[in-house]
Design a protein around this motif. Structure first.
Motif, PDB file in Angstrom:
ATOM      1  N   PHE A 131       0.872  -1.173   0.000  1.00  0.00           N
ATOM      2  CA  PHE A 131       0.000   0.000   0.000  1.00  0.00           C
ATOM      3  C   PHE A 131       0.904   1.215   0.000  1.00  0.00           C
ATOM      4  O   PHE A 131       1.682   1.418   0.915  1.00  0.00           O
ATOM      5  CB  PHE A 131      -0.888  -0.038   1.244  1.00  0.00           C
ATOM      6  CG  PHE A 131      -1.958   1.028   1.257  1.00  0.00           C
ATOM      7  CD1 PHE A 131      -2.443   1.596   0.093  1.00  0.00           C
ATOM      8  CD2 PHE A 131      -2.506   1.434   2.458  1.00  0.00           C
ATOM      9  CE1 PHE A 131      -3.436   2.561   0.122  1.00  0.00           C
ATOM     10  CE2 PHE A 131      -3.502   2.409   2.507  1.00  0.00           C
ATOM     11  CZ  PHE A 131      -3.966   2.969   1.331  1.00  0.00           C
ATOM     12  N   HIS A 132       0.854   1.971  -1.073  1.00  0.00           N
ATOM     13  CA  HIS A 132       1.716   3.156  -1.132  1.00  0.00           C
ATOM     14  C   HIS A 132       0.968   4.326  -1.761  1.00  0.00           C
ATOM     15  O   HIS A 132      -0.079   4.131  -2.393  1.00  0.00           O
ATOM     16  CB  HIS A 132       3.025   2.844  -1.857  1.00  0.00           C
ATOM     17  CG  HIS A 132       2.910   2.704  -3.342  1.00  0.00           C
ATOM     18  ND1 HIS A 132       3.644   3.442  -4.221  1.00  0.00           N
ATOM     19  CD2 HIS A 132       2.123   1.907  -4.098  1.00  0.00           C
ATOM     20  CE1 HIS A 132       3.323   3.110  -5.464  1.00  0.00           C
ATOM     21  NE2 HIS A 132       2.422   2.174  -5.411  1.00  0.00           N
ATOM     22  N   LEU A 300      -7.950   1.810   0.225  1.00  0.00           N
ATOM     23  CA  LEU A 300      -7.695   1.040   1.445  1.00  0.00           C
ATOM     24  C   LEU A 300      -8.619  -0.175   1.515  1.00  0.00           C
ATOM     25  O   LEU A 300      -8.184  -1.283   1.848  1.00  0.00           O
ATOM     26  CB  LEU A 300      -7.866   1.939   2.677  1.00  0.00           C
ATOM     27  CG  LEU A 300      -7.614   1.266   4.019  1.00  0.00           C
ATOM     28  CD1 LEU A 300      -6.193   0.710   4.101  1.00  0.00           C
ATOM     29  CD2 LEU A 300      -7.841   2.245   5.171  1.00  0.00           C
ATOM     30  N   LEU A 322       3.647  -1.153   3.891  1.00  0.00           N
ATOM     31  CA  LEU A 322       2.918   0.121   3.905  1.00  0.00           C
ATOM     32  C   LEU A 322       3.912   1.267   3.784  1.00  0.00           C
ATOM     33  O   LEU A 322       4.687   1.515   4.695  1.00  0.00           O
ATOM     34  CB  LEU A 322       2.119   0.279   5.208  1.00  0.00           C
ATOM     35  CG  LEU A 322       1.255  -0.901   5.670  1.00  0.00           C
ATOM     36  CD1 LEU A 322       0.617  -0.585   7.022  1.00  0.00           C
ATOM     37  CD2 LEU A 322       0.163  -1.205   4.666  1.00  0.00           C
ATOM     38  N   VAL A 325       1.937   5.334   4.793  1.00  0.00           N
ATOM     39  CA  VAL A 325       0.481   5.278   4.820  1.00  0.00           C
ATOM     40  C   VAL A 325      -0.124   6.223   5.853  1.00  0.00           C
ATOM     41  O   VAL A 325      -1.184   6.805   5.633  1.00  0.00           O
ATOM     42  CB  VAL A 325      -0.008   3.840   5.063  1.00  0.00           C
ATOM     43  CG1 VAL A 325      -1.498   3.799   5.223  1.00  0.00           C
ATOM     44  CG2 VAL A 325       0.394   2.978   3.897  1.00  0.00           C
ATOM     45  N   GLU A 328      -1.251   9.289   4.662  1.00  0.00           N
ATOM     46  CA  GLU A 328      -2.363   9.201   3.720  1.00  0.00           C
ATOM     47  C   GLU A 328      -3.720   9.123   4.413  1.00  0.00           C
ATOM     48  O   GLU A 328      -4.735   9.402   3.807  1.00  0.00           O
ATOM     49  CB  GLU A 328      -2.209   7.942   2.860  1.00  0.00           C
ATOM     50  CG  GLU A 328      -1.144   8.043   1.797  1.00  0.00           C
ATOM     51  CD  GLU A 328      -1.570   8.987   0.677  1.00  0.00           C
ATOM     52  OE1 GLU A 328      -2.619   8.738   0.085  1.00  0.00           O
ATOM     53  OE2 GLU A 328      -0.855   9.961   0.433  1.00  0.00           O
TER      54      GLU A 328
END
Ligand SMILES: Nc1ncnc2c1ncn2[C@@H]1O[C@H](COP(=O)(O)OP(=O)(O)O)[C@@H](O)[C@H]1O
Ligand SMILES: [Mg+2]
Length: 378
Positions: A131-132, A300, A322, A325, A328
């Motif tokens: 997750f970036h 997400l 991650l 994150v 974010e």
């Protein structure tokens, strides 16, 4: 996620890297759960995640080529990971994955000191979810990002998928090359149709099935992690129905148009996964109608659903990567995300410029990164 609590996680037990980007050399033993990687901007945190991701996905999440990843001034980079793989008799025995990247030659892969049987075998033996910040395009961007998302999940759960996708891509490029030539004859262009139809049907059917499985999980993730009941639906939007005959017919039918345009129009390379949100009683495309905050929440939810699917299909909790994150997500979503991750019990690597903002006390290992040097903080 209830059944996931009993599912064993896959873990990086040891990671040794040499001459990868600005990381000169390191050899570390990550913690079994939360690994917090902190340092200033430009210190090498994302490079460290990129190493781990490369070991699983055999590509960079930043679209980099080998020569970009080898440290400047060096000719090759080495990545070695001891990674707990598939569950055998309740255990996840570790296997040795090693990659050598070279600036002027092909990469060399070794799995337990031997060349792997296929790329598909490698890709389906490690499970990880990344997750970036660039992932926002999954919801807000063009269809190719969503196709890549589906392909990445599928190559991790099906050892034959990467091969079909590669065969499809190769035949498509060859056909397109001929379509651009003035003098290529019809028969040699159409000769690619049966292979495109066969490989294309494998790809498209797998994508259709995956989306069906993802749909309820995405909705649940919205509710559980995001704490929002924004109605959201995802649907497969194939360019051509996912059947070999249908693809073959579509290719034949569009031949003249393809030749005029110089490329192949029909086939799963034009597929999309439509993400729709409900607004004032009607369904609208998230891509064009969601707010920035909603795009973040949608991405997400997709990632949480990806974790769920990989856990179900592979029998182990994937490694979570991650990148930045916390910056974010807002505070409450951050907290929910970490609660969910703690419940899953999987191994997590997360980067941040502010380790004090990572609200975790237990099962935590910290690593500082300073100008490409990594140290465990004790
Ligand atoms: N091939 C390379 N050789 C040496 N340094 C590199 C290479 N590629 C990127 N870098 C350096 O890596 C640093 C960026 O690292 P990155 O992991 O993205 O930082 P961050 O800690 O902000 O995530 C930059 O200083 C960049 O110059
Ligand atoms: Mg970074």
């Amino acid at each position: 996620m209830e059944q996931a609590a009993k599912t064993p996680p896959i873990r990086v037990n040891r990671l040794a890297v040499h001459e990868f980007r600005n990381l000169e050399r390191f050899d570390l033993e990550p913690g079994p759960q939360f690994n917090v990687i902190f340092g200033d901007n430009g210190s090498g945190k994302s490079n460290l995640l990129e190493c781990i991701y490369y070991l699983g996905a055999l590509r960079s999440f930043r679209g980099a080529r080998s020569q970009d990843m080898v440290r400047l001034g060096s000719e090759s980079a080495q990545l070695h990971g001891l990674i707990g793989g598939r569950v055998i008799a309740g255990q996840t025995p570790a296997r040795r994955y090693s990659v050598q990247l070279r600036t002027s030659a092909a990469r060399v892969l070794k799995l337990d000191a031997k060349r792997p049987r296929s790329t598909g075998q490698w890709l389906s033996s490690i499970h990880m979810v990344l997750f970036h910040p660039g992932d926002l395009s999954l919801s807000a961007g063009a269809p190719d990002g969503r196709r890549s998302f589906l392909d990445r999940v599928l190559e991790q759960v099906d050892a034959s998928y990467a091969g079909w996708l590669a065969r499809y891509g190769k035949a498509l490029r060859s056909r397109n090359r001929l379509l651009k030539l003035d003098r290529a004859d019809r028969a040699s262009i159409q000769a690619y149709n049966p292979l495109l139809a066969e490989a294309g049907a494998h790809v498209a059917k797998a994508r259709a099935k995956l989306i069906e499985e993802l749909a309820p999980l995405v909705e649940r993730a919205f509710f559980e992690v995001i704490g929002d009941s924004m109605p959201l639906s995802i649907d497969y939007r194939p360019r051509v129905p996912p059947e070999q005959d249908a693809i073959l017919r579509a290719l034949e039918k569009s031949f003249e148009r393809d030749r005029a345009r110089g490329f192949t129009a029909e086939g799963p390379h034009g597929d999309d996964m439509a993400i729709s949100v409900s607004r004032e009683g009607s369904e609208v495309h998230a891509r064009h109608h969601a707010s920035q905050g909603q795009h973040r929440a949608i991405v997400l939810a997709l990632k949480v659903a990806e974790v769920d699917v990989l856990t179900r299909r592979s029998g182990c909790v994937p490694i979570l990567l991650l990148d930045d994150v916390s910056s974010e997500l807002d505070r409450s979503r951050n907290r929910r995300l970490f609660e969910m991750l703690a419940r899953l019990g999987g191994q997590v690597f997360l980067t941040t410029t502010h380790p004090e903002f990572i609200l975790l006390d237990e099962h935590r290992s910290d690593f500082s990164v300073e100008r490409g040097r990594i140290n465990q903080v004790t």
